[in-house]
Design a protein around this motif. Structure first.
Motif, short mmCIF file in Angstrom:
data_model
loop_
_atom_site.label_atom_id
_atom_site.label_comp_id
_atom_site.label_asym_id
_atom_site.label_seq_id
_atom_site.Cartn_x
_atom_site.Cartn_y
_atom_site.Cartn_z
N MET A 6 0.84 -1.19 0.00
CA MET A 6 0.00 0.00 0.00
C MET A 6 0.89 1.26 0.00
SD MET A 6 -3.35 0.77 2.34
CE MET A 6 -2.58 -0.03 3.71
N PRO A 7 0.57 2.26 -0.80
CA PRO A 7 1.42 3.45 -0.83
C PRO A 7 1.37 4.19 0.51
CG PRO A 7 -0.61 3.84 -2.05
CD PRO A 7 -0.61 2.39 -1.66
N ILE A 8 2.50 4.85 0.84
CA ILE A 8 2.51 5.65 2.07
C ILE A 8 1.81 6.97 1.79
CG2 ILE A 8 3.99 6.90 3.69
CD1 ILE A 8 6.04 4.64 3.32
N ILE A 9 0.82 7.26 2.59
CA ILE A 9 0.09 8.52 2.42
C ILE A 9 0.46 9.43 3.57
CG2 ILE A 9 -2.22 9.56 2.46
CD1 ILE A 9 -2.03 8.02 -0.03
N ARG A 10 0.76 10.67 3.27
CA ARG A 10 1.06 11.64 4.32
C ARG A 10 0.01 12.74 4.24
NH1 ARG A 10 6.64 10.48 3.60
NH2 ARG A 10 7.32 9.62 5.58
N ALA A 11 -0.17 13.44 5.36
CA ALA A 11 -1.02 14.63 5.31
C ALA A 11 -0.32 15.62 4.41
CB ALA A 11 -1.19 15.20 6.71
N GLN A 12 -1.10 16.37 3.64
CA GLN A 12 -0.48 17.37 2.76
C GLN A 12 0.24 18.40 3.61
OE1 GLN A 12 -3.98 18.28 0.50
NE2 GLN A 12 -3.94 16.25 -0.43
N SER A 13 1.11 19.20 2.96
CA SER A 13 2.03 20.05 3.75
C SER A 13 1.27 20.89 4.78
CB SER A 13 2.86 20.93 2.85
OG SER A 13 2.00 21.80 2.17
N LYS A 43 -0.50 6.84 9.45
CA LYS A 43 0.29 5.64 9.17
C LYS A 43 -0.37 4.39 9.76
CE LYS A 43 5.07 4.08 9.52
NZ LYS A 43 5.15 3.25 10.73
N GLU A 44 -0.85 4.51 10.97
CA GLU A 44 -1.36 3.33 11.68
C GLU A 44 -2.85 3.08 11.46
OE1 GLU A 44 0.72 1.34 12.93
OE2 GLU A 44 2.47 2.67 12.95
N ALA A 45 -3.61 4.12 11.14
CA ALA A 45 -5.07 3.94 11.07
C ALA A 45 -5.57 3.73 9.65
CB ALA A 45 -5.77 5.14 11.69
N ARG A 46 -4.73 3.99 8.67
CA ARG A 46 -5.21 3.97 7.29
C ARG A 46 -5.24 2.56 6.69
NH1 ARG A 46 -3.03 4.24 2.22
NH2 ARG A 46 -4.44 5.26 0.75
N THR A 47 -6.41 2.22 6.13
CA THR A 47 -6.49 0.98 5.35
C THR A 47 -6.63 1.31 3.87
OG1 THR A 47 -8.90 0.82 5.35
CG2 THR A 47 -7.77 -0.12 7.26
N GLY A 48 -7.06 2.54 3.57
CA GLY A 48 -7.30 2.94 2.18
C GLY A 48 -8.75 2.75 1.77
N GLU A 49 -9.53 2.15 2.67
CA GLU A 49 -10.95 1.93 2.38
C GLU A 49 -11.79 3.06 2.99
OE1 GLU A 49 -12.09 -0.75 0.60
OE2 GLU A 49 -9.98 -1.30 0.35
N ILE A 50 -12.94 3.27 2.40
CA ILE A 50 -13.88 4.26 2.96
C ILE A 50 -14.16 3.92 4.41
CG2 ILE A 50 -16.35 4.86 2.90
CD1 ILE A 50 -16.05 5.12 -0.12
N GLY A 51 -14.12 4.95 5.28
CA GLY A 51 -14.40 4.72 6.70
C GLY A 51 -13.15 4.73 7.56
N ASP A 52 -12.00 5.11 6.98
CA ASP A 52 -10.76 5.17 7.78
C ASP A 52 -10.79 6.27 8.84
OD1 ASP A 52 -9.39 3.04 6.74
OD2 ASP A 52 -8.13 4.22 5.38
N GLY A 53 -11.65 7.26 8.64
CA GLY A 53 -11.80 8.27 9.69
C GLY A 53 -11.36 9.65 9.28
N LYS A 54 -11.28 10.53 10.25
CA LYS A 54 -10.96 11.93 9.99
C LYS A 54 -10.24 12.50 11.20
CE LYS A 54 -13.52 14.00 6.73
NZ LYS A 54 -14.70 14.58 6.09
N ILE A 55 -9.44 13.53 10.94
CA ILE A 55 -8.67 14.17 12.02
C ILE A 55 -9.02 15.66 12.05
CG2 ILE A 55 -6.34 14.70 12.87
CD1 ILE A 55 -5.32 12.24 11.32
N PHE A 56 -9.29 16.14 13.24
CA PHE A 56 -9.56 17.57 13.42
C PHE A 56 -8.47 18.16 14.30
CE2 PHE A 56 -13.64 15.24 13.22
CZ PHE A 56 -14.14 15.74 12.02
N VAL A 57 -8.04 19.36 13.99
CA VAL A 57 -7.01 20.04 14.79
C VAL A 57 -7.66 21.28 15.41
CG1 VAL A 57 -4.75 21.13 14.76
CG2 VAL A 57 -5.20 19.19 13.24
#
Ligand code: ATP
Ligand code: GLN
Length: 143
Positions: A1-8, A97-111
């Motif tokens: 699976m490709p490594i996905i990072r939050a955009q800058s 890195k730890e929560a992502r599966t790439g499928e719908i429903g992986d979640g969301k992060i709020f700051v």
């Protein structure tokens, strides 16, 4: 699976010394996220069982005039982590890195900006209250 990072990383608005990273993630990924956070010196974490809906929630059903029924809610875990500004991006990266599966429903992060932190035991406020002995700041100071 490709490594996905939050955009800058943006300049968080409004500016604050502390932020709460609030992540809604799949329950079964929580142990992975929390052990990654612990390894990097993030020791203060709050979790709660929550229910909600996003894209995963299924097509809305009309019931008694309401757009959705309670059955559409999906069980997730909310992780709340208050950190100093310079630690926010590292926490976000670990969660993805730890929560992502790439499928719908992986979640969301709020700051969310946090105005102050108060340690009940000592009455300390601000940086003193947010710092944890042996936490990330200590780890990087001794590195
Ligand atoms: P003390 O040294 O007095 O124990 P502490 O900073 O270690 O203070 P606790 O009293 O152990 O804090 O924290 C109580 C609860 O507060 C934790 O179980 C956790 O849910 C939550 N918590 C503490 N720090 C944080 C944080 N930085 N982010 C999110 N939740 C936190
Ligand atoms: N920023 C704190 C420290 O470096 C850690 C905060 C936390 O564990 N949530 O000590």
């Amino acid at each position: 699976m490709p490594i996905i990072r939050a955009q800058s990383s943006p300049d968080y608005v409004p500016d604050s010394k502390f932020y709460k990273v609030e992540a809604i993630v799949r329950s079964w990924r929580v142990p992975l996220v929390s052990s990654a956070l612990l390894k990097e010196g993030i020791r203060g974490v709050t979790v709660s069982d929550v229910r909600g809906f996003g894209a995963q929630g299924g097509s809305p059903e009309r019931q008694g005039g309401s757009e959705f029924s309670e059955d559409n809610f999906v069980a997730k875990v909310k992780m709340e982590i208050v950190v100093s500004k310079d630690q926010v991006e590292a926490v976000i990266e670990s969660i993805i890195k730890e929560a992502r599966t790439g499928e719908i429903g992986d979640g969301k992060i709020f700051v969310v900006p946090v105005s102050d932190v108060i340690r009940v035991r000592t009455g300390e406020r601000g940086e003193k209250a947010e710092r944890m002995t042996g936490g990330r700041a200590d780890m990087s100071a001794t590195a």
